[in-house]
Design a protein around this motif. Structure first.
Motif, PDB file in Angstrom:
ATOM      1  N   MET A  49     -17.033 -30.483  15.461  1.00 60.92           N
ATOM      2  CA  MET A  49     -17.113 -30.338  14.004  1.00 60.92           C
ATOM      3  C   MET A  49     -15.790 -29.898  13.365  1.00 60.92           C
ATOM      4  O   MET A  49     -15.767 -29.522  12.205  1.00 60.92           O
ATOM      5  N   ALA A  50     -14.697 -29.887  14.136  1.00 62.45           N
ATOM      6  CA  ALA A  50     -13.383 -29.450  13.644  1.00 62.45           C
ATOM      7  C   ALA A  50     -13.419 -27.997  13.174  1.00 62.45           C
ATOM      8  O   ALA A  50     -12.828 -27.650  12.163  1.00 62.45           O
ATOM      9  N   MET A  51     -14.145 -27.155  13.934  1.00 56.41           N
ATOM     10  CA  MET A  51     -14.296 -25.761  13.525  1.00 56.41           C
ATOM     11  C   MET A  51     -13.802 -24.746  14.559  1.00 56.41           C
ATOM     12  O   MET A  51     -13.993 -23.552  14.369  1.00 56.41           O
ATOM     13  N   CYS A  52     -13.190 -25.202  15.675  1.00 59.61           N
ATOM     14  CA  CYS A  52     -12.806 -24.210  16.674  1.00 59.61           C
ATOM     15  C   CYS A  52     -11.429 -24.441  17.298  1.00 59.61           C
ATOM     16  O   CYS A  52     -10.863 -23.531  17.856  1.00 59.61           O
ATOM     17  N   ASP A  71     -10.379 -30.933   6.947  1.00 57.63           N
ATOM     18  CA  ASP A  71     -10.973 -29.981   7.893  1.00 57.63           C
ATOM     19  C   ASP A  71     -10.088 -29.805   9.120  1.00 57.63           C
ATOM     20  O   ASP A  71      -9.877 -28.680   9.595  1.00 57.63           O
ATOM     21  N   GLU A  72      -9.562 -30.905   9.641  1.00 57.20           N
ATOM     22  CA  GLU A  72      -8.684 -30.833  10.811  1.00 57.20           C
ATOM     23  C   GLU A  72      -7.404 -30.090  10.459  1.00 57.20           C
ATOM     24  O   GLU A  72      -6.947 -29.221  11.212  1.00 57.20           O
ATOM     25  N   ASP A  73      -6.833 -30.406   9.321  1.00 54.88           N
ATOM     26  CA  ASP A  73      -5.610 -29.751   8.868  1.00 54.88           C
ATOM     27  C   ASP A  73      -5.820 -28.239   8.741  1.00 54.88           C
ATOM     28  O   ASP A  73      -5.002 -27.448   9.207  1.00 54.88           O
ATOM     29  N   MET A  75      -8.106 -26.348  10.233  1.00 55.08           N
ATOM     30  CA  MET A  75      -8.351 -25.724  11.541  1.00 55.08           C
ATOM     31  C   MET A  75      -7.043 -25.578  12.306  1.00 55.08           C
ATOM     32  O   MET A  75      -6.802 -24.541  12.928  1.00 55.08           O
ATOM     33  N   LEU A  76      -6.184 -26.578  12.255  1.00 56.49           N
ATOM     34  CA  LEU A  76      -4.894 -26.475  12.951  1.00 56.49           C
ATOM     35  C   LEU A  76      -4.009 -25.399  12.321  1.00 56.49           C
ATOM     36  O   LEU A  76      -3.201 -24.778  13.008  1.00 56.49           O
ATOM     37  N   TRP A  77      -4.172 -25.168  11.032  1.00 57.55           N
ATOM     38  CA  TRP A  77      -3.402 -24.119  10.353  1.00 57.55           C
ATOM     39  C   TRP A  77      -3.723 -22.751  10.953  1.00 57.55           C
ATOM     40  O   TRP A  77      -2.874 -21.871  11.041  1.00 57.55           O
ATOM     41  N   GLU A  78      -4.964 -22.571  11.435  1.00 58.65           N
ATOM     42  CA  GLU A  78      -5.414 -21.289  11.976  1.00 58.65           C
ATOM     43  C   GLU A  78      -5.313 -21.201  13.497  1.00 58.65           C
ATOM     44  O   GLU A  78      -5.503 -20.132  14.066  1.00 58.65           O
ATOM     45  N   ALA A  79      -5.049 -22.307  14.163  1.00 54.81           N
ATOM     46  CA  ALA A  79      -5.079 -22.353  15.631  1.00 54.81           C
ATOM     47  C   ALA A  79      -3.808 -21.771  16.247  1.00 54.81           C
ATOM     48  O   ALA A  79      -2.795 -21.585  15.572  1.00 54.81           O
ATOM     49  N   TYR A  80      -3.891 -21.514  17.549  1.00 55.54           N
ATOM     50  CA  TYR A  80      -2.744 -21.040  18.323  1.00 55.54           C
ATOM     51  C   TYR A  80      -2.053 -22.233  18.980  1.00 55.54           C
ATOM     52  O   TYR A  80      -2.651 -23.291  19.164  1.00 55.54           O
ATOM     53  N   ASN A  81      -0.805 -22.050  19.388  1.00 51.28           N
ATOM     54  CA  ASN A  81      -0.040 -23.050  20.137  1.00 51.28           C
ATOM     55  C   ASN A  81       0.089 -24.388  19.401  1.00 51.28           C
ATOM     56  O   ASN A  81       0.187 -25.442  20.041  1.00 51.28           O
ATOM     57  N   VAL A  82       0.078 -24.353  18.080  1.00 49.57           N
ATOM     58  CA  VAL A  82       0.171 -25.582  17.290  1.00 49.57           C
ATOM     59  C   VAL A  82       1.604 -26.081  17.282  1.00 49.57           C
ATOM     60  O   VAL A  82       2.557 -25.302  17.161  1.00 49.57           O
ATOM     61  N   LYS A  83       1.740 -27.393  17.453  1.00 48.84           N
ATOM     62  CA  LYS A  83       3.038 -28.059  17.394  1.00 48.84           C
ATOM     63  C   LYS A  83       2.978 -29.151  16.334  1.00 48.84           C
ATOM     64  O   LYS A  83       1.914 -29.460  15.794  1.00 48.84           O
ATOM     65  N   GLU A  84       4.121 -29.745  16.077  1.00 51.66           N
ATOM     66  CA  GLU A  84       4.217 -30.832  15.100  1.00 51.66           C
ATOM     67  C   GLU A  84       3.280 -31.987  15.447  1.00 51.66           C
ATOM     68  O   GLU A  84       2.752 -32.661  14.564  1.00 51.66           O
ATOM     69  N   GLN A  91     -11.406 -35.274  16.491  1.00 54.27           N
ATOM     70  CA  GLN A  91     -11.152 -36.073  15.291  1.00 54.27           C
ATOM     71  C   GLN A  91     -10.425 -37.383  15.599  1.00 54.27           C
ATOM     72  O   GLN A  91     -10.101 -38.139  14.693  1.00 54.27           O
ATOM     73  N   ILE A  92     -10.177 -37.646  16.879  1.00 54.69           N
ATOM     74  CA  ILE A  92      -9.549 -38.910  17.281  1.00 54.69           C
ATOM     75  C   ILE A  92     -10.630 -39.774  17.916  1.00 54.69           C
ATOM     76  O   ILE A  92     -11.036 -39.555  19.049  1.00 54.69           O
TER      77      ILE A  92
END
Length: 109
Positions: A49-52, A71-73, A75-84, A91-92
């Motif tokens: 659900m793009a929530m974790c 929603d994906e954007d 969730m990634l804003w809040e996630a750890y280890n995010v890269k470009e 979501q894929i």
């Protein structure tokens, strides 16, 4: 039945070349679970659900993917280890257009 090839690098750095069915309405997170490429309970915790962000992965090649939805954007804003090149595997969706996709699973948070 129409399968495509996708390469998934697991969290131990092992590369897996897997067949991905395009006729089952699956996404990359479900594919990782189906092939048991991450320990049970460590990926897809929210059920896709793009929530974790437990299914966060890094896209390693130039396969055309749909744009991130809000929603994906978020969730990634809040996630750890995010890269470009971070995306949420849930979501894929597996379609013929992503043939040859190479992803690496992000480390657990």
């Amino acid at each position: 039945m129409s399968d495509i090839k996708i390469t998934i690098i697991d969290r131990d750095g092992q590369s897996h070349h897997v067949d991905a069915p395009t006729d089952m309405n699956m996404n990359v997170m479900e594919l990782v679970r189906a092939y048991e490429l991450a320990p049970e309970g460590t990926i897809g915790i929210c059920g896709g659900m793009a929530m974790c962000a437990s299914c966060q992965c890094y896209v390693l090649n130039d396969v055309p993917l749909p744009e991130k939805n809000p929603d994906e954007d978020a969730m990634l804003w809040e996630a750890y280890n995010v890269k470009e090149n971070s995306r949420l595997g849930c979501q894929i969706h597996i379609t013929p257009e992503i043939e040859g996709l190479i992803i690496e699973l992000a480390p657990e948070a």
